[in-house]
Design a protein around this motif. Structure first.
Motif, PDB file in Angstrom:
ATOM      1  N   ALA A  84       0.293  -1.584   0.255  1.00 27.99           N
ATOM      2  CA  ALA A  84      -0.539  -0.091  -0.124  1.00 27.99           C
ATOM      3  C   ALA A  84       0.848   1.105   0.309  1.00 27.99           C
ATOM      4  CB  ALA A  84      -0.893  -0.072   0.829  1.00 27.99           C
ATOM      5  N   SER A  85       0.077   2.379  -0.603  1.00 29.91           N
ATOM      6  CA  SER A  85       1.264   3.532  -0.150  1.00 29.91           C
ATOM      7  C   SER A  85       0.295   4.393   0.694  1.00 29.91           C
ATOM      8  CB  SER A  85       1.172   4.579  -2.138  1.00 29.91           C
ATOM      9  OG  SER A  85       1.925   3.630  -2.373  1.00 29.91           O
ATOM     10  N   THR A  86       0.747   5.692   1.353  1.00 33.21           N
ATOM     11  CA  THR A  86       0.341   6.454   2.332  1.00 33.21           C
ATOM     12  C   THR A  86       0.938   7.872   1.360  1.00 33.21           C
ATOM     13  OG1 THR A  86      -0.448   7.299   3.734  1.00 33.21           O
ATOM     14  CG2 THR A  86       1.688   6.075   3.616  1.00 33.21           C
ATOM     15  N   GLY A  87      -0.197   8.672   1.558  1.00 38.58           N
ATOM     16  CA  GLY A  87      -0.242  10.525   1.761  1.00 38.58           C
ATOM     17  C   GLY A  87      -0.155  11.012   3.132  1.00 38.58           C
ATOM     18  N   GLY A  88      -0.064  10.233   4.040  1.00 38.76           N
ATOM     19  CA  GLY A  88       0.208  10.872   5.578  1.00 38.76           C
ATOM     20  C   GLY A  88      -1.682  10.900   6.269  1.00 38.76           C
ATOM     21  N   THR A  89      -2.615  10.855   5.073  1.00 39.11           N
ATOM     22  CA  THR A  89      -4.105  10.369   6.069  1.00 39.11           C
ATOM     23  C   THR A  89      -4.405   9.415   5.554  1.00 39.11           C
ATOM     24  OG1 THR A  89      -4.078  12.761   4.879  1.00 39.11           O
ATOM     25  CG2 THR A  89      -4.206  12.859   7.030  1.00 39.11           C
ATOM     26  N   ASP A  90      -4.336   9.162   3.942  1.00 36.19           N
ATOM     27  CA  ASP A  90      -4.584   8.270   3.268  1.00 36.19           C
ATOM     28  C   ASP A  90      -4.012   6.829   3.239  1.00 36.19           C
ATOM     29  OD1 ASP A  90      -2.846   9.322   1.935  1.00 36.19           O
ATOM     30  OD2 ASP A  90      -3.503   8.995   0.606  1.00 36.19           O
ATOM     31  N   ARG A  91      -4.703   5.966   2.147  1.00 38.42           N
ATOM     32  CA  ARG A  91      -4.150   4.719   2.386  1.00 38.42           C
ATOM     33  C   ARG A  91      -4.613   4.439   0.540  1.00 38.42           C
ATOM     34  NH1 ARG A  91      -2.013  -0.358   4.307  1.00 38.42           N
ATOM     35  NH2 ARG A  91      -2.472  -1.914   3.298  1.00 38.42           N
ATOM     36  N   SER A  92      -3.702   3.948  -0.192  1.00 37.91           N
ATOM     37  CA  SER A  92      -3.776   4.069  -1.456  1.00 37.91           C
ATOM     38  C   SER A  92      -3.352   3.126  -2.264  1.00 37.91           C
ATOM     39  CB  SER A  92      -3.963   5.654  -2.442  1.00 37.91           C
ATOM     40  OG  SER A  92      -2.467   5.717  -2.261  1.00 37.91           O
ATOM     41  N   ASP A  93      -3.257   2.653  -3.303  1.00 35.57           N
ATOM     42  CA  ASP A  93      -2.789   1.456  -4.156  1.00 35.57           C
ATOM     43  C   ASP A  93      -2.763   0.536  -3.446  1.00 35.57           C
ATOM     44  OD1 ASP A  93      -2.424   3.287  -6.185  1.00 35.57           O
ATOM     45  OD2 ASP A  93      -0.894   4.344  -5.643  1.00 35.57           O
ATOM     46  N   THR A  94      -3.498  -0.199  -2.628  1.00 34.16           N
ATOM     47  CA  THR A  94      -3.828  -1.344  -2.075  1.00 34.16           C
ATOM     48  C   THR A  94      -3.972  -2.545  -2.885  1.00 34.16           C
ATOM     49  OG1 THR A  94      -5.640  -1.173  -1.602  1.00 34.16           O
ATOM     50  CG2 THR A  94      -4.742  -0.078  -0.064  1.00 34.16           C
ATOM     51  N   PHE A  95      -2.729  -3.663  -2.192  1.00 33.44           N
ATOM     52  CA  PHE A  95      -2.706  -4.782  -3.555  1.00 33.44           C
ATOM     53  C   PHE A  95      -2.296  -6.102  -1.821  1.00 33.44           C
ATOM     54  CE2 PHE A  95      -0.081  -8.359  -5.234  1.00 33.44           C
ATOM     55  CZ  PHE A  95      -1.005  -9.124  -6.340  1.00 33.44           C
ATOM     56  N   PHE A  96      -3.363  -7.305  -2.306  1.00 32.16           N
ATOM     57  CA  PHE A  96      -3.226  -8.672  -1.144  1.00 32.16           C
ATOM     58  C   PHE A  96      -3.643  -9.484  -2.314  1.00 32.16           C
ATOM     59  CE2 PHE A  96      -4.755 -11.280   1.688  1.00 32.16           C
ATOM     60  CZ  PHE A  96      -4.916 -10.233   2.801  1.00 32.16           C
ATOM     61  N   ARG A  97      -2.251 -10.358  -2.165  1.00 31.67           N
ATOM     62  CA  ARG A  97      -2.835 -11.793  -2.434  1.00 31.67           C
ATOM     63  C   ARG A  97      -2.077 -12.879  -1.994  1.00 31.67           C
ATOM     64  NH1 ARG A  97      -6.693 -12.680  -5.897  1.00 31.67           N
ATOM     65  NH2 ARG A  97      -5.774 -10.599  -7.015  1.00 31.67           N
ATOM     66  N   ILE A  98      -2.805 -13.373  -1.793  1.00 28.22           N
ATOM     67  CA  ILE A  98      -2.650 -15.364  -1.281  1.00 28.22           C
ATOM     68  C   ILE A  98      -1.598 -16.431  -2.502  1.00 28.22           C
ATOM     69  CG2 ILE A  98      -2.979 -17.167   0.132  1.00 28.22           C
ATOM     70  CD1 ILE A  98      -5.410 -15.984   0.686  1.00 28.22           C
ATOM     71  N   VAL A  99      -0.187 -16.451  -1.943  1.00 28.21           N
ATOM     72  CA  VAL A  99       0.506 -16.874  -2.704  1.00 28.21           C
ATOM     73  C   VAL A  99       0.366 -18.427  -3.386  1.00 28.21           C
ATOM     74  CG1 VAL A  99       3.208 -17.559  -3.559  1.00 28.21           C
ATOM     75  CG2 VAL A  99       2.566 -15.499  -2.003  1.00 28.21           C
ATOM     76  N   ALA A 100      -0.216 -18.734  -4.683  1.00 30.55           N
ATOM     77  CA  ALA A 100      -1.082 -19.881  -4.764  1.00 30.55           C
ATOM     78  C   ALA A 100       0.120 -20.412  -5.109  1.00 30.55           C
ATOM     79  CB  ALA A 100      -1.551 -20.022  -6.283  1.00 30.55           C
ATOM     80  N   GLY A 101       0.541 -22.251  -4.594  1.00 34.12           N
ATOM     81  CA  GLY A 101       1.238 -22.965  -4.548  1.00 34.12           C
ATOM     82  C   GLY A 101       2.104 -23.053  -2.935  1.00 34.12           C
ATOM     83  N   SER A 102       1.585 -22.250  -1.853  1.00 33.07           N
ATOM     84  CA  SER A 102       2.444 -22.176  -0.854  1.00 33.07           C
ATOM     85  C   SER A 102       1.707 -22.680   0.019  1.00 33.07           C
ATOM     86  CB  SER A 102       2.470 -20.673  -0.600  1.00 33.07           C
ATOM     87  OG  SER A 102       1.219 -19.801  -0.271  1.00 33.07           O
ATOM     88  N   GLY A 103       0.271 -23.487   0.598  1.00 33.16           N
ATOM     89  CA  GLY A 103      -0.301 -23.570   1.537  1.00 33.16           C
ATOM     90  C   GLY A 103      -0.179 -25.154   1.159  1.00 33.16           C
ATOM     91  N   THR A 104       0.588 -25.589   2.975  1.00 36.06           N
ATOM     92  CA  THR A 104       0.036 -27.116   3.739  1.00 36.06           C
ATOM     93  C   THR A 104      -0.948 -27.262   4.044  1.00 36.06           C
ATOM     94  OG1 THR A 104       1.338 -25.898   5.543  1.00 36.06           O
ATOM     95  CG2 THR A 104       2.796 -26.624   3.065  1.00 36.06           C
ATOM     96  N   GLY A 105      -1.331 -28.704   4.770  1.00 35.01           N
ATOM     97  CA  GLY A 105      -1.819 -28.635   5.599  1.00 35.01           C
ATOM     98  C   GLY A 105      -3.580 -29.285   4.742  1.00 35.01           C
ATOM     99  N   ASP A 106      -4.911 -28.687   5.685  1.00 33.53           N
ATOM    100  CA  ASP A 106      -5.671 -27.835   5.461  1.00 33.53           C
ATOM    101  C   ASP A 106      -6.115 -27.235   4.529  1.00 33.53           C
ATOM    102  OD1 ASP A 106      -6.622 -30.559   6.750  1.00 33.53           O
ATOM    103  OD2 ASP A 106      -7.237 -28.999   8.135  1.00 33.53           O
ATOM    104  N   LEU A 107      -4.939 -26.131   4.417  1.00 26.44           N
ATOM    105  CA  LEU A 107      -4.678 -25.006   3.797  1.00 26.44           C
ATOM    106  C   LEU A 107      -4.075 -25.252   2.431  1.00 26.44           C
ATOM    107  CD1 LEU A 107      -3.985 -22.032   6.598  1.00 26.44           C
ATOM    108  CD2 LEU A 107      -6.249 -22.842   5.676  1.00 26.44           C
TER     109      LEU A 107
END
Length: 133
Positions: A84-107
């Protein structure tokens, strides 16, 4: 599937990683390692590599997390990335991704996205919107 929880940063430690060759920008570039603990529909802990170009209240970060715990009672591990980016009071250009292929166990087979937010009272929230193959 969707699940939510809160998290607390339990360690934030700067790591000395000199740029080679050295380059100075108007915002210093840094690396840190973090640990977090999670509660709610998301329980467990994560180890994080956190990079940023930040100065004052302006900047951008990119973080890669290795999570171990449970999502809605399903236990295992996986990696996720967010920025994410911030200009001080804001939050912009957010990105969030689970890395495919990284899960183990029940995940095993987990993939999808999510978000990180901070409430006005300072509570840190995480939401996962995921699927399992």
């Amino acid at each position: 599937m969707q699940t939510s929880g809160t998290f607390e940063v339990t360690l934030f430690e700067a790591v000395d990683v000199p740029l080679a060759p050295p380059v100075e920008t108007a915002l210093p570039i840094g690396v840190a390692r973090m640990t977090k603990t999670y509660a709610g529909g998301v329980t467990g802990h994560s180890a994080t590599v956190f990079t940023s170009a930040y100065g004052g209240e302006v900047g951008t970060y990119v973080a890669l997390e290795a999570f171990e715990g449970t999502l809605d009672g399903r236990s295992g591990t996986f990696a996720y990335v967010h920025s994410a980016s911030t200009g001080g009071t804001d939050r912009s250009d957010t990105f969030f991704r689970i890395v495919a292929g990284s899960g183990t166990g029940d995940l095993t087979g987990i993939h999808g996205g999510g978000s990180l937010t901070v409430d006005d009272d300072g509570t840190h929230l995480v939401d996962f919107d995921y699927e399992l193959n």
